[in-house]
Design an enzyme around this catalytic site. Structure first.
Site, PDB file in Angstrom:
ATOM      1  N   ALA A  11     -43.358  19.259 -17.109  1.00 12.34           N
ATOM      2  CA  ALA A  11     -44.484  19.463 -16.985  1.00 12.34           C
ATOM      3  C   ALA A  11     -45.145  20.032 -18.067  1.00 12.34           C
ATOM      4  O   ALA A  11     -45.716  18.522 -18.641  1.00 12.34           O
ATOM      5  CB  ALA A  11     -45.109  20.789 -15.495  1.00 12.34           C
ATOM      6  N   LYS A  30     -41.011  29.384 -25.695  1.00 13.63           N
ATOM      7  CA  LYS A  30     -40.569  31.051 -26.777  1.00 13.63           C
ATOM      8  C   LYS A  30     -38.796  30.368 -26.687  1.00 13.63           C
ATOM      9  O   LYS A  30     -38.350  31.324 -27.868  1.00 13.63           O
ATOM     10  CB  LYS A  30     -41.013  31.967 -25.233  1.00 13.63           C
ATOM     11  CG  LYS A  30     -39.536  32.366 -24.007  1.00 13.63           C
ATOM     12  CD  LYS A  30     -39.949  32.906 -23.199  1.00 13.63           C
ATOM     13  CE  LYS A  30     -39.570  32.675 -21.897  1.00 13.63           C
ATOM     14  NZ  LYS A  30     -39.231  33.769 -21.659  1.00 13.63           N
ATOM     15  N   ARG A  39     -34.092  21.289 -17.296  1.00 14.82           N
ATOM     16  CA  ARG A  39     -32.616  21.267 -17.880  1.00 14.82           C
ATOM     17  C   ARG A  39     -31.950  21.827 -17.503  1.00 14.82           C
ATOM     18  O   ARG A  39     -30.626  20.723 -16.536  1.00 14.82           O
ATOM     19  CB  ARG A  39     -32.207  22.415 -19.552  1.00 14.82           C
ATOM     20  CG  ARG A  39     -31.059  21.666 -19.865  1.00 14.82           C
ATOM     21  CD  ARG A  39     -30.888  22.161 -20.781  1.00 14.82           C
ATOM     22  NE  ARG A  39     -29.372  22.311 -21.970  1.00 14.82           N
ATOM     23  CZ  ARG A  39     -29.312  21.561 -22.551  1.00 14.82           C
ATOM     24  NH1 ARG A  39     -30.395  20.905 -23.290  1.00 14.82           N
ATOM     25  NH2 ARG A  39     -27.995  21.667 -23.272  1.00 14.82           N
ATOM     26  N   ALA A  41     -32.099  20.974 -13.453  1.00 14.10           N
ATOM     27  CA  ALA A  41     -32.305  20.875 -12.610  1.00 14.10           C
ATOM     28  C   ALA A  41     -31.141  19.454 -11.794  1.00 14.10           C
ATOM     29  O   ALA A  41     -30.290  18.933 -13.087  1.00 14.10           O
ATOM     30  CB  ALA A  41     -33.165  19.666 -12.202  1.00 14.10           C
ATOM     31  N   GLY A  44     -31.933  15.898  -8.035  1.00 11.10           N
ATOM     32  CA  GLY A  44     -32.262  14.885  -8.097  1.00 11.10           C
ATOM     33  C   GLY A  44     -34.194  15.581  -7.681  1.00 11.10           C
ATOM     34  O   GLY A  44     -34.902  16.835  -7.875  1.00 11.10           O
ATOM     35  N   GLU A 108     -30.836  14.912   0.676  1.00  6.14           N
ATOM     36  CA  GLU A 108     -31.274  16.507   0.927  1.00  6.14           C
ATOM     37  C   GLU A 108     -31.333  17.070   1.870  1.00  6.14           C
ATOM     38  O   GLU A 108     -32.435  15.772   3.348  1.00  6.14           O
ATOM     39  CB  GLU A 108     -31.703  17.067   0.228  1.00  6.14           C
ATOM     40  CG  GLU A 108     -31.296  16.569  -1.452  1.00  6.14           C
ATOM     41  CD  GLU A 108     -31.344  16.653  -2.532  1.00  6.14           C
ATOM     42  OE1 GLU A 108     -32.403  18.036  -2.334  1.00  6.14           O
ATOM     43  OE2 GLU A 108     -31.191  16.777  -4.000  1.00  6.14           O
ATOM     44  N   ASP A 202     -44.276  34.276 -17.866  1.00 10.37           N
ATOM     45  CA  ASP A 202     -44.803  34.857 -18.860  1.00 10.37           C
ATOM     46  C   ASP A 202     -46.232  34.481 -18.255  1.00 10.37           C
ATOM     47  O   ASP A 202     -47.247  34.537 -18.779  1.00 10.37           O
ATOM     48  CB  ASP A 202     -44.215  34.584 -20.307  1.00 10.37           C
ATOM     49  CG  ASP A 202     -42.902  35.300 -19.843  1.00 10.37           C
ATOM     50  OD1 ASP A 202     -42.829  36.234 -19.550  1.00 10.37           O
ATOM     51  OD2 ASP A 202     -42.416  34.617 -20.687  1.00 10.37           O
ATOM     52  N   HIS A 223     -32.561  29.482  -3.203  1.00  9.98           N
ATOM     53  CA  HIS A 223     -31.873  28.139  -2.444  1.00  9.98           C
ATOM     54  C   HIS A 223     -30.706  28.824  -1.680  1.00  9.98           C
ATOM     55  O   HIS A 223     -29.389  29.779  -2.104  1.00  9.98           O
ATOM     56  CB  HIS A 223     -30.937  27.430  -4.197  1.00  9.98           C
ATOM     57  CG  HIS A 223     -29.915  26.331  -3.312  1.00  9.98           C
ATOM     58  ND1 HIS A 223     -29.127  26.379  -3.674  1.00  9.98           N
ATOM     59  CD2 HIS A 223     -30.506  25.397  -4.473  1.00  9.98           C
ATOM     60  CE1 HIS A 223     -28.632  25.065  -3.012  1.00  9.98           C
ATOM     61  NE2 HIS A 223     -29.980  23.887  -4.121  1.00  9.98           N
ATOM     62  N   ARG A 267     -34.212  25.097   3.603  1.00  9.76           N
ATOM     63  CA  ARG A 267     -34.106  25.839   2.455  1.00  9.76           C
ATOM     64  C   ARG A 267     -33.800  27.552   3.108  1.00  9.76           C
ATOM     65  O   ARG A 267     -32.630  28.088   2.696  1.00  9.76           O
ATOM     66  CB  ARG A 267     -34.011  26.142   1.854  1.00  9.76           C
ATOM     67  CG  ARG A 267     -33.812  24.678   0.331  1.00  9.76           C
ATOM     68  CD  ARG A 267     -33.635  24.853  -0.733  1.00  9.76           C
ATOM     69  NE  ARG A 267     -33.853  23.938  -1.251  1.00  9.76           N
ATOM     70  CZ  ARG A 267     -33.906  23.078  -2.367  1.00  9.76           C
ATOM     71  NH1 ARG A 267     -34.682  23.938  -3.933  1.00  9.76           N
ATOM     72  NH2 ARG A 267     -33.456  22.019  -3.257  1.00  9.76           N
ATOM     73  N   HIS A 328     -34.359  30.612  -6.605  1.00 12.32           N
ATOM     74  CA  HIS A 328     -34.360  29.754  -7.008  1.00 12.32           C
ATOM     75  C   HIS A 328     -36.090  28.740  -7.661  1.00 12.32           C
ATOM     76  O   HIS A 328     -35.825  28.732  -8.631  1.00 12.32           O
ATOM     77  CB  HIS A 328     -33.878  28.280  -6.174  1.00 12.32           C
ATOM     78  CG  HIS A 328     -33.627  27.145  -6.583  1.00 12.32           C
ATOM     79  ND1 HIS A 328     -32.925  26.525  -7.446  1.00 12.32           N
ATOM     80  CD2 HIS A 328     -34.351  25.770  -5.969  1.00 12.32           C
ATOM     81  CE1 HIS A 328     -33.115  25.375  -7.879  1.00 12.32           C
ATOM     82  NE2 HIS A 328     -33.771  25.241  -6.572  1.00 12.32           N
ATOM     83  N   ARG A 363     -40.554  25.174  -0.153  1.00 13.46           N
ATOM     84  CA  ARG A 363     -40.583  23.817  -0.845  1.00 13.46           C
ATOM     85  C   ARG A 363     -39.506  23.044  -0.464  1.00 13.46           C
ATOM     86  O   ARG A 363     -38.018  22.829  -0.234  1.00 13.46           O
ATOM     87  CB  ARG A 363     -40.210  23.973  -2.366  1.00 13.46           C
ATOM     88  CG  ARG A 363     -40.200  22.376  -3.012  1.00 13.46           C
ATOM     89  CD  ARG A 363     -39.869  22.606  -4.762  1.00 13.46           C
ATOM     90  NE  ARG A 363     -38.698  23.720  -5.193  1.00 13.46           N
ATOM     91  CZ  ARG A 363     -37.626  23.004  -4.643  1.00 13.46           C
ATOM     92  NH1 ARG A 363     -37.120  21.940  -4.672  1.00 13.46           N
ATOM     93  NH2 ARG A 363     -36.771  24.069  -5.428  1.00 13.46           N
ATOM     94  N   SER A 368     -39.573  19.544  -6.614  1.00 12.27           N
ATOM     95  CA  SER A 368     -40.460  19.493  -7.596  1.00 12.27           C
ATOM     96  C   SER A 368     -40.367  19.036  -8.950  1.00 12.27           C
ATOM     97  O   SER A 368     -41.669  19.176  -9.580  1.00 12.27           O
ATOM     98  CB  SER A 368     -39.396  21.077  -7.385  1.00 12.27           C
ATOM     99  OG  SER A 368     -38.138  20.867  -7.814  1.00 12.27           O
TER     100      SER A 368
END
Length: 507
Positions: A11, A30, A39, A41, A44, A108, A202, A223, A267, A328, A363, A368
């Site tokens: 994002a 940060k 990083r 995920a 897919g 999925e 944060d 998850h 899920r 998750h 979700r 996502s």
């Protein structure tokens, strides 16, 4: 126009790259530039990109998974704009897996079609992050790594920038005409999580303290399958999509008795099914059996999971592996419209930090990354209307007043409390106990780690407050004392908020 973007997952990177075409952009993170939830995920990105699929089908699947709480307008935007945005992602250098020159699709849970694109087998997030970092570095973007955002700068009701602690420990202020929060979720609230250490909420906490409306914080997705070993390494839902099954201590497939879709149920259903099976066997993990898929297939399709298992002394090609649910993804967050605008002028929120209403109560798998991509793009294009805030017609969750206790908070104790009292299953007694305990804690260490604790404490209090108010079970929010959904808490077709919120506001 000067735009401050906080966060460097998909994002934040999309927003920074897109906005830099027309604005001066400052990118703040940060940790190092490459560290984010994106990083890690695996599964897919879901998108209706093929002739045998449709936007309408993707919309229907998303609404069904959201359990009556999705905003249908946001869902339509997500699914309709998704194909174009994924093509843009490919143009930016993301190399999705192909076979014979054609994109490979995975399946999925709760999807009616095979529509999940992946890269590097189970390294989709890493491939996207790497490509976007290369694209961002080609732009004239000011970057601040290892810079912790403490609070928003609000002047006369308008967000004007962020206060930060820089890498050298010094505090200073970064000003801008608009701030885009892409700071991710707060998986570190819970004892077991698939999220990295940076996921401490944060941005959501800072926005709430500044007066922005937040919503749906009670909906935290667990998850179903993380390795039940230190680190809680994620075992992608795509593994079950390819045919792996869950078994209890007796070797039986227990999910076939829980839901018609068994391991491919939504899920929340699978996670609670696993938790119930674990309770029946004294808390011992269940196992995920992927041996029937074949060693060569597992190594090629899921190289990351294969390596993670090997590092923990497991060979999942020949034996089932122990798994447990783990926190998750946050469905709730900072309230936004479909352009990322919040209730504070000058403040935008995107990705997991935002609550667009697109995920509802639960979700849909692999939506996502698509949400971050679609709504970050829209927010970047809407920055010129930064002075026009989202106007709410009903009550949000921002009216909650946080308590200030006397006992220094211990993060491990906080995570244990949230897991036990506000995790997969909740009830009024446990939530009230959690609320009382949280009210007695304080976090006033001025250093970044202490400020993370303060943010987690704020969000823990808000989550428990919201979970107590919602006296029903819906999607990822399951109350054992209110085990069924109640119509009064569903989303009205004519209102962006649940009916019960309008009732409370009127009272």
């Amino acid at each position: 126009m000067r735009v401050v973007v906080v966060g460097t997952g998909i994002a934040g990177l999309i927003a920074a790259h897109r906005a830099s075409k027309h604005h001066d952009v400052v990118l703040v993170t940060k940790s190092r530039l490459s560290e984010s939830n994106t990083r890690y995920a695996q599964g897919g990105i879901a998108v209706a990109l093929f002739p045998d699929d449709s936007v309408e089908s993707h919309v229907a699947d998303t609404l069904r998974a959201g359990a009556g709480l999705c905003d249908p307008v946001a869902v339509e935007v997500l699914c309709a704009e998704g194909p174009g945005r994924v093509r843009d992602l490919i143009a930016l250098g993301v190399e999705f897996d192909k076979r014979d020159g054609e994109l490979v699709r995975g399946h999925e849970a709760a999807h009616s079609s095979r529509r999940v694109l992946h890269a590097g087998g189970d390294a989709t997030g890493f491939a996207i992050e790497s490509a976007l970092l290369r694209a961002v570095r080609r732009r004239a973007i000011e970057v601040h790594e290892h810079t912790f955002v403490t609070d928003l700068v609000v002047d006369d009701g308008i967000v004007r920038g962020v206060d930060v602690i820089a890498a050298d420990g010094a505090g200073h202020r970064i000003l801008g005409d608009a701030v885009v929060l892409a700071s991710g979720g707060a998986g570190q609230l819970f004892r077991h999580t698939t999220n990295p250490a940076v996921a401490t909420g944060d941005g959501i906490a800072a926005a709430w303290r500044a007066g922005a409306a937040v919503s749906d914080l009670e909906f935290y997705q667990f998850h179903p399958t993380a390795l039940a070993l230190p680190g809680n390494h994620l075992v992608s839902e795509a593994v079950r999509g390819e045919g792996a099954v869950l078994r209890d201590a007796d070797g039986e497939r227990f999910m076939v008795d829980v839901h018609p879709d068994a391991e491919l149920a939504p899920r929340d259903v699978v996670a609670r099914g696993i938790a119930a099976a674990m309770a029946r066997q004294g808390g011992r993990p269940v196992v995920l059996d992927a041996t029937g898929l074949g060693a060569d297939f597992l190594r090629a399709r899921f190289p990351g999971i294969t390596t993670a298992c090997a590092e923990r002394g497991l060979d999942w090609t020949v034996e089932p592996v122990p798994v447990t649910p783990a926190a998750h993804y946050a469905m709730g967050g900072i309230r936004t419209d479909i352009d990322g605008r919040t209730t504070l002028p000058g403040l935008f929120a995107i990705g997991e930090a935002a609550c667009t209403g697109v995920h509802g109560a639960n979700r849909l798998a692999s939506n996502s990354l698509l949400e971050s991509l679609v709504f970050a793009w829209r927010a970047a294009d809407a920055l010129d209307i930064a002075g026009s805030p989202l106007i709410l017609t009903t009550e949000g969750d921002s009216s909650f007043a946080a308590a200030f206790g006397t006992t220094p908070v211990d993060r491990d104790a906080l995570r244990d409390l949230m897991w036990e009292r506000a995790g997969l299953e909740r009830d009024a007694a446990g939530l009230r106990e959690a609320a009382a305990t949280l009210a007695g804690w304080r976090a006033d260490d001025p250093m970044p780690a202490g400020r993370e604790d303060a943010n987690l404490l704020d969000l823990g209090r808000l989550l428990v407050h919201a979970a107590l108010r919602r006296e029903e079970s819906r999607g990822a929010h399951f109350r054992t004392d209110f085990p069924e959904p109640r119509g009064v808490w569903a989303r009205s077709a004519h209102d962006a908020r649940p009916v019960a919120a309008r009732v409370e506001a009127a009272a």
